[in-house]
Motif scaffolding. Structure first.
Motif, short mmCIF file in Angstrom:
data_model
loop_
_atom_site.label_atom_id
_atom_site.label_comp_id
_atom_site.label_asym_id
_atom_site.label_seq_id
_atom_site.Cartn_x
_atom_site.Cartn_y
_atom_site.Cartn_z
N LEU A 181 -41.99 -9.87 42.22
CA LEU A 181 -42.71 -11.11 42.48
C LEU A 181 -44.10 -10.96 41.89
N ARG A 182 -44.45 -11.85 40.98
CA ARG A 182 -45.73 -11.73 40.28
C ARG A 182 -46.47 -13.05 40.38
N GLY A 183 -47.65 -12.99 41.03
CA GLY A 183 -48.45 -14.20 41.18
C GLY A 183 -49.91 -13.89 41.41
N GLY A 184 -50.46 -12.93 40.68
CA GLY A 184 -51.85 -12.55 40.88
C GLY A 184 -51.96 -11.39 41.85
N ALA A 185 -53.21 -11.06 42.19
CA ALA A 185 -53.46 -9.88 43.02
C ALA A 185 -52.90 -10.03 44.43
N HIS A 186 -52.84 -11.26 44.94
CA HIS A 186 -52.44 -11.45 46.34
C HIS A 186 -50.96 -11.79 46.51
N LEU A 187 -50.25 -12.08 45.45
CA LEU A 187 -48.85 -12.48 45.56
C LEU A 187 -47.98 -11.61 44.67
N SER A 188 -48.16 -10.32 44.73
CA SER A 188 -47.41 -9.41 43.88
C SER A 188 -46.66 -8.39 44.74
N ALA A 189 -45.42 -8.13 44.34
CA ALA A 189 -44.59 -7.12 45.00
C ALA A 189 -43.48 -6.75 44.03
N VAL A 190 -42.94 -5.56 44.20
CA VAL A 190 -41.89 -5.09 43.29
C VAL A 190 -40.94 -4.18 44.05
N VAL A 191 -39.67 -4.31 43.73
CA VAL A 191 -38.62 -3.42 44.24
C VAL A 191 -37.84 -2.92 43.03
N GLY A 192 -37.84 -1.63 42.80
CA GLY A 192 -37.18 -1.10 41.62
C GLY A 192 -37.94 -1.46 40.35
N ARG A 193 -37.22 -1.50 39.25
CA ARG A 193 -37.82 -1.82 37.95
C ARG A 193 -36.95 -2.83 37.21
N PRO A 194 -37.26 -4.11 37.33
CA PRO A 194 -36.47 -5.12 36.59
C PRO A 194 -36.60 -4.92 35.09
N GLY A 195 -35.49 -4.96 34.40
CA GLY A 195 -35.48 -4.76 32.96
C GLY A 195 -35.69 -6.04 32.20
N PRO A 196 -35.53 -5.98 30.88
CA PRO A 196 -35.74 -7.19 30.06
C PRO A 196 -34.69 -8.27 30.28
N ASP A 197 -33.55 -7.91 30.89
CA ASP A 197 -32.51 -8.90 31.14
C ASP A 197 -32.70 -9.63 32.46
N ALA A 198 -33.86 -9.46 33.09
CA ALA A 198 -34.11 -10.10 34.38
C ALA A 198 -34.18 -11.62 34.22
N VAL A 199 -33.68 -12.31 35.23
CA VAL A 199 -33.71 -13.77 35.27
C VAL A 199 -34.96 -14.20 36.04
N VAL A 200 -35.71 -15.15 35.51
CA VAL A 200 -36.98 -15.56 36.10
C VAL A 200 -36.80 -16.88 36.85
N PHE A 201 -37.27 -16.89 38.10
CA PHE A 201 -37.24 -18.09 38.95
C PHE A 201 -38.68 -18.45 39.30
N PRO A 202 -39.10 -19.69 39.10
CA PRO A 202 -40.46 -20.08 39.50
C PRO A 202 -40.52 -20.33 41.01
N VAL A 203 -41.66 -19.98 41.60
CA VAL A 203 -41.92 -20.29 43.00
C VAL A 203 -43.00 -21.37 43.02
N VAL A 204 -42.60 -22.59 43.38
CA VAL A 204 -43.47 -23.76 43.25
C VAL A 204 -43.76 -24.32 44.63
N TYR A 205 -45.03 -24.69 44.85
CA TYR A 205 -45.42 -25.33 46.11
C TYR A 205 -46.35 -26.49 45.79
N GLN A 206 -45.95 -27.69 46.18
CA GLN A 206 -46.72 -28.91 45.96
C GLN A 206 -47.12 -29.06 44.49
N GLY A 207 -46.17 -28.81 43.61
CA GLY A 207 -46.39 -28.98 42.19
C GLY A 207 -47.10 -27.84 41.50
#
Length: 392
Positions: free
Chosen positions: A108-134
């Motif tokens: 999960l990547r969203g700046g200093a306050h919204l970052s977390a990681v489990v394992g090491r996602p490779g280049p084949d990772a699928v990206v999902f946007p996390v959207v709130y109020q546009g």
């Protein structure tokens, strides 16, 4: 496709024995029309639960027990409800997503306050946007499981639903982190201004007033025997100026303990935590040999926290030794106060002393942990972050 094939296979495996039993019973009974109807009715009655059972078995084989979207959302809500630390919300959200889909790695990547990681996602990772109020708060990168080339449709549905329901919690966590940082900057600015005012009062105004007092005393001496009215006036002026000097000194000392600026944090801690001769508590300080150069808000908060922690040890711990450890890193100051007393109870009562320690640390965006010391007593561990650009 695999799920449909498995459902059909399981349905055949479940219904074939039942059909054989019904056919055999009908043949034994003479295979009359009534027996055939009864056999058809029995087979129909068993078909619906058999199909449901085959679907459940197919889901278990294909999805390996992974949660459906509704159950995954319920688990997310329970996990967030049980998480009191707003800073840990991103890691909690990511862990629920990984657990719900049996993933090997995600980020999960969203700046200093919204970052977390489990394992090491490779280049084949699928990206999902996390959207709130546009607004896109963060991006969620999810790698397929080992041995799989892509995410299943069910995986994508679960992750999409979790991202939608996690967005408000992530937005709240970011807002709280921003508020904490803004408050910490305000506290740092306030304490730096108080330190500057104390220095101005102590170094500039007090000497100036002292010089005026000496001038008034000189006027009184020169006027002695010449003009008694002038002598009385000069004496009154001298006393008023001396009173103003005392008030200025009290104001300066009230703004900030002068020992912090004169001798440093370590010396201030040794001075403020020393007990009387009848006190059985032995207090020792472990700190770097050089003087710690810290922002005004950090050294003041550290001093107050240590004072409160040692006072609690004297009042409640029944300890004979207390060790205060200070360690300065590039971005934070760590303060640990440990004792060899009876330690903290299992259920920590919310007293004023502990609440004061929490509040002083929270003002700077720091953390506090109350636990057990290596020597068996209680331990208060505080981490105070340093603002960017602070000397270390």
């Amino acid at each position: 496709m695999l799920r449909a094939v498995l459902r059909v296979t399981f349905a055949v495996l479940v219904l074939a024995p039942v059909f054989g039993v019904v056919t055999g019973l009908a043949a034994r009974a003479g295979a009359g029309p009534g027996a055939a109807w009864w056999g058809a009715a029995g087979l129909g009655a068993i078909t619906v639960p058999a199909v449901r059972l085959s679907g459940s078995l197919a889901d278990w084989v294909v999805y390996r027990g992974r949660a459906d979207p509704a159950l995954a959302v319920v688990r997310l809500g329970a996990a967030l409800d049980a998480q009191p630390d707003a800073a840990a919300v991103p890691a909690t959200v990511l862990q629920v997503i990984v657990d719900a889909t049996y993933l090997d790695s995600a980020e999960l990547r969203g700046g200093a306050h919204l970052s977390a990681v489990v394992g090491r996602p490779g280049p084949d990772a699928v990206v999902f946007p996390v959207v709130y109020q546009g607004e896109e708060l963060a991006t969620l990168s999810v790698a397929p499981r080992r041995g799989e080339s892509d995410l299943t449709a069910r995986d994508r549905t679960v992750i999409t639903q979790l991202a939608v329901h996690a967005a408000p919690a992530l937005h709240g966590a970011r807002a709280r982190a921003d508020l904490t940082e803004a408050h910490a900057r305000l506290v740092h600015s306030r304490e730096e201004e108080r330190r500057r005012l104390r220095r101005d009062l102590h170094d500039d105004l007090s000497p100036s007033l002292a010089g005026l007092a000496l001038s008034a005393a000189a006027v009184a001496r020169r006027a002695a025997g010449v003009d008694e009215g002038l002598v009385r006036l000069a004496d009154d002026l001298y006393r008023d100026i001396k009173a103003a000097v005392s008030q200025t000194r009290e104001i300066a000392y009230g703004l900030r303990p002068p020992i912090l600026d004169d001798r440093g944090l370590v010396a201030a801690i040794r001075h403020r935590t020393a007990g009387v001769q009848a006190d059985r508590l032995e207090v020792s300080v472990r700190a770097p040999e050089h003087r710690l150069v810290l922002p005004a808000a950090v050294d003041l908060a550290a001093l107050r926290i240590v004072q409160e922690a040692v006072t609690n040890v004297r009042r409640h711990a029944g300890a004979r030794a207390c060790v205060i450890s200070l360690a300065l890193a590039a971005d934070h100051l760590e303060v640990i106060v440990g004792d060899d007393g009876q330690g903290f109870p299992e259920r920590l009562a919310p007293g004023l002393g502990l609440a004061s320690i929490r509040e002083r640390a929270a003002e700077l965006g720091g953390t506090v942990r109350f636990g057990r010391a290596p020597q068996g007593g209680g331990e208060v561990a505080v981490r105070l972050p340093l603002p960017p650009g602070a000397p270390a």
